[in-house]
Design a protein around this motif. Structure first.
Motif, PDB file in Angstrom:
ATOM      1  N   ALA A  26       0.960  -1.313  -0.128  1.00 25.66           N
ATOM      2  CA  ALA A  26       0.664   0.007   0.280  1.00 25.66           C
ATOM      3  C   ALA A  26       1.118   1.147  -0.042  1.00 25.66           C
ATOM      4  O   ALA A  26       0.624   2.718  -0.675  1.00 25.66           O
ATOM      5  CB  ALA A  26      -1.158  -0.097   1.201  1.00 25.66           C
ATOM      6  N   GLU A  27       1.634   1.322   0.684  1.00 26.02           N
ATOM      7  CA  GLU A  27       2.966   2.910   0.553  1.00 26.02           C
ATOM      8  C   GLU A  27       3.161   2.332  -0.480  1.00 26.02           C
ATOM      9  O   GLU A  27       3.328   3.897  -0.666  1.00 26.02           O
ATOM     10  CB  GLU A  27       3.741   2.089   1.845  1.00 26.02           C
ATOM     11  N   GLN A  28       4.139   1.788  -0.804  1.00 27.81           N
ATOM     12  CA  GLN A  28       4.775   2.075  -2.604  1.00 27.81           C
ATOM     13  C   GLN A  28       3.625   2.043  -3.309  1.00 27.81           C
ATOM     14  O   GLN A  28       3.587   2.913  -4.247  1.00 27.81           O
ATOM     15  CB  GLN A  28       4.471   0.554  -3.123  1.00 27.81           C
ATOM     16  N   LEU A  29       2.535   1.218  -3.965  1.00 32.06           N
ATOM     17  CA  LEU A  29       1.057   2.649  -4.477  1.00 32.06           C
ATOM     18  C   LEU A  29       0.770   3.163  -4.606  1.00 32.06           C
ATOM     19  O   LEU A  29       0.149   3.908  -5.355  1.00 32.06           O
ATOM     20  CB  LEU A  29      -0.265   0.820  -4.381  1.00 32.06           C
ATOM     21  N   LYS A  30       0.407   3.828  -3.046  1.00 32.44           N
ATOM     22  CA  LYS A  30       0.399   5.789  -2.393  1.00 32.44           C
ATOM     23  C   LYS A  30       0.747   6.156  -3.509  1.00 32.44           C
ATOM     24  O   LYS A  30       0.871   7.464  -3.397  1.00 32.44           O
ATOM     25  CB  LYS A  30       0.639   4.907  -0.788  1.00 32.44           C
ATOM     26  N   VAL A  31       3.136   6.005  -3.283  1.00 37.01           N
ATOM     27  CA  VAL A  31       3.662   6.608  -4.423  1.00 37.01           C
ATOM     28  C   VAL A  31       3.504   6.558  -5.212  1.00 37.01           C
ATOM     29  O   VAL A  31       3.858   7.657  -5.964  1.00 37.01           O
ATOM     30  CB  VAL A  31       4.845   6.397  -3.773  1.00 37.01           C
ATOM     31  N   ALA A  32       3.540   5.099  -6.002  1.00 36.32           N
ATOM     32  CA  ALA A  32       3.107   5.450  -7.470  1.00 36.32           C
ATOM     33  C   ALA A  32       1.989   5.934  -8.083  1.00 36.32           C
ATOM     34  O   ALA A  32       1.608   6.188  -8.701  1.00 36.32           O
ATOM     35  CB  ALA A  32       2.633   3.802  -7.651  1.00 36.32           C
ATOM     36  N   GLN A  33       0.405   5.854  -7.010  1.00 35.86           N
ATOM     37  CA  GLN A  33      -0.832   6.815  -7.628  1.00 35.86           C
ATOM     38  C   GLN A  33      -0.399   8.358  -7.396  1.00 35.86           C
ATOM     39  O   GLN A  33      -1.497   8.636  -8.504  1.00 35.86           O
ATOM     40  CB  GLN A  33      -1.936   6.173  -6.109  1.00 35.86           C
ATOM     41  N   GLN A  34       0.062   8.972  -6.823  1.00 34.91           N
ATOM     42  CA  GLN A  34       0.315  10.083  -6.436  1.00 34.91           C
ATOM     43  C   GLN A  34       1.389  10.269  -8.099  1.00 34.91           C
ATOM     44  O   GLN A  34       0.969  11.455  -8.615  1.00 34.91           O
ATOM     45  CB  GLN A  34       1.039  10.393  -5.441  1.00 34.91           C
ATOM     46  N   GLU A  35       1.979   9.422  -7.796  1.00 36.57           N
ATOM     47  CA  GLU A  35       2.964  10.170  -9.726  1.00 36.57           C
ATOM     48  C   GLU A  35       1.920   9.742 -10.621  1.00 36.57           C
ATOM     49  O   GLU A  35       2.508  10.236 -11.570  1.00 36.57           O
ATOM     50  CB  GLU A  35       4.493   8.972  -9.202  1.00 36.57           C
ATOM     51  N   PHE A  36       1.379   8.439 -10.972  1.00 44.20           N
ATOM     52  CA  PHE A  36       0.582   8.357 -12.183  1.00 44.20           C
ATOM     53  C   PHE A  36      -0.238   9.323 -11.660  1.00 44.20           C
ATOM     54  O   PHE A  36      -0.282   9.631 -13.091  1.00 44.20           O
ATOM     55  CB  PHE A  36      -0.374   7.010 -11.626  1.00 44.20           C
ATOM     56  N   THR A  37      -0.965  10.086 -10.818  1.00 48.87           N
ATOM     57  CA  THR A  37      -2.354  11.065 -11.325  1.00 48.87           C
ATOM     58  C   THR A  37      -1.141  12.227 -11.804  1.00 48.87           C
ATOM     59  O   THR A  37      -2.244  12.767 -12.251  1.00 48.87           O
ATOM     60  CB  THR A  37      -3.194  11.192  -9.850  1.00 48.87           C
TER      61      THR A  37
END
Ligand SMILES: [Zn+2]
Length: 346
Positions: A333-344
């Motif tokens: 979740a920690e990694q996907l949270k960062v990835a999600q912010q970068e993706f958005t």
């Protein structure tokens, strides 16, 4: 002819579907099979599929007037290589629960409808490659078809899913969502319904509602939130980077999602699969819509599940049904949270 067979020792159903052998093998095994020259799902190749059950035009409006040019956004067609056979002509459209005994086993040739939703005429392979218009129309079509399956009384449960890439079971590259109406409620589903009932009785919360409230309190496995949905990696994830997209309120019925909610769901699916692809180098994944059997839908709290297929099941999993997950969901979740912010923002 397909047979649904029940094993009293394991308590599991198996679908014996020999004609599935004839389906196209564009992707299986991916390294060895040359791609077909004609993709049956691309715009312009509509004659390669059975006649469409529904077509959504470029405005996302369902058309019943034989609209067949390649300006459509979504086409719904019967699955040519269905796992269940066709509904018996003499069944009057009603699902019977009769099974034949074969020694200690049960078998049934009960049939349910099976359809494919093709969400774009463009040859793309993942939900992450659909545009906003296409994701919105995909979920609209899914809603319509499940509602229609329910109204026709042809199934007791509808399983909507997508297999992306060969390791997740896809046989054609072009992105498509499958809808299988099941004539039986398996022990797996019945047990989930019972656990949900127990939770409602115990604390007046659906199971998913209890999970969501606890996960929000813990705040260790939440990836992102929108007005109507929360994305999280569940505490007991069976797969590395397993994610759920959960409606924030249990009274948000899948069948009654409005246009704005469908937009949100589509965009979350798109950004989440895009993140997983960036972060894990285009993994195969399955997307599942988890809804209760139709007869239990009043207390349902549905959710969408995305399962990246980065690990394989082996002897331990097959023998015990306990899966080994090498990635703690807190870290995922920690990694996907960062990835999600970068993706958005990217
Ligand atoms: Zn195609």
């Amino acid at each position: 002819m397909s047979d649904l067979r029940f094993d009293p020792v394991s308590g599991l159903w198996t679908l014996i579907a020999p004609h599935r052998d004839h389906r196209p093998v564009e992707l299986l095994p991916v390294e060895k099979v040359r791609k077909r020259s004609i993709c049956p799902f691309c715009g312009g190749n509509e004659s390669e599929t059975p006649t469409a059950l529904a077509v959504y035009d470029s405005q996302g409006v369902a058309r019943t007037d034989g609209h067949s040019d390649n300006t459509w956004l979504s086409r719904v067609v019967p699955n040519k290589y269905a796992s269940f056979g066709k509904l018996d002509a003499g069944s009057n459209g009603h699902v019977s629960s009769a099974c034949d005994h074969h020694g200690p086993f049960l078998a049934s040739s009960l049939h349910g409808p099976q359809e494919l939703v093709i969400p774009t005429p463009r040859h793309v392979s993942s939900l992450s490659e659909l545009d906003g218009h296409e994701t919105r129309t995909l979920w609209h079509a899914a809603q319509d078809r499940i509602n229609s399956m329910r109204a026709d009384g042809l199934a007791r449960h509808a399983m909507l899913f997508m297999n992306c890439r060969s390791q997740a079971g896809a046989s054609l590259e072009h992105v498509h969502v499958q809808l299988m109406g099941s004539p039986v409620v398996t022990d797996y589903l019945a047990a989930r319904v019972q656990r949900n009932r127990d939770s409602l009785q115990r604390e007046n919360k659906t199971l998913v509602e209890a999970v969501l409230a606890w996960e929000l309190g813990e705040d260790k496995r939440i990836v992102t939130q929108s007005d109507n949905f929360t994305v999280l990696c569940p505490f007991a994830s069976r797969f590395a980077y397993q994610t759920w997209i959960v409606p924030n309120r249990r009274d948000v019925s899948f069948m009654q999602l409005d246009a704005r909610q469908r937009d949100e769901l589509g965009l979350l699916c798109r950004s989440l699969t895009g993140c997983l692809e960036d972060h894990l180098h285009n993994p195969a994944y399955n997307m599942l819509l988890q809804i209760a059997p139709f007869e239990n839908s009043a207390d349902d709290h549905w959710y969408v599940e995305i399962l990246p297929r980065t690990t394989r099941s082996a002897g331990f999993e097959l023998g015990t049904d306990v899966w080994v997950n090498p990635m703690p969901p807190e870290l995922a979740a920690e990694q996907l949270k960062v990835a999600q912010q970068e993706f958005t923002t990217g």
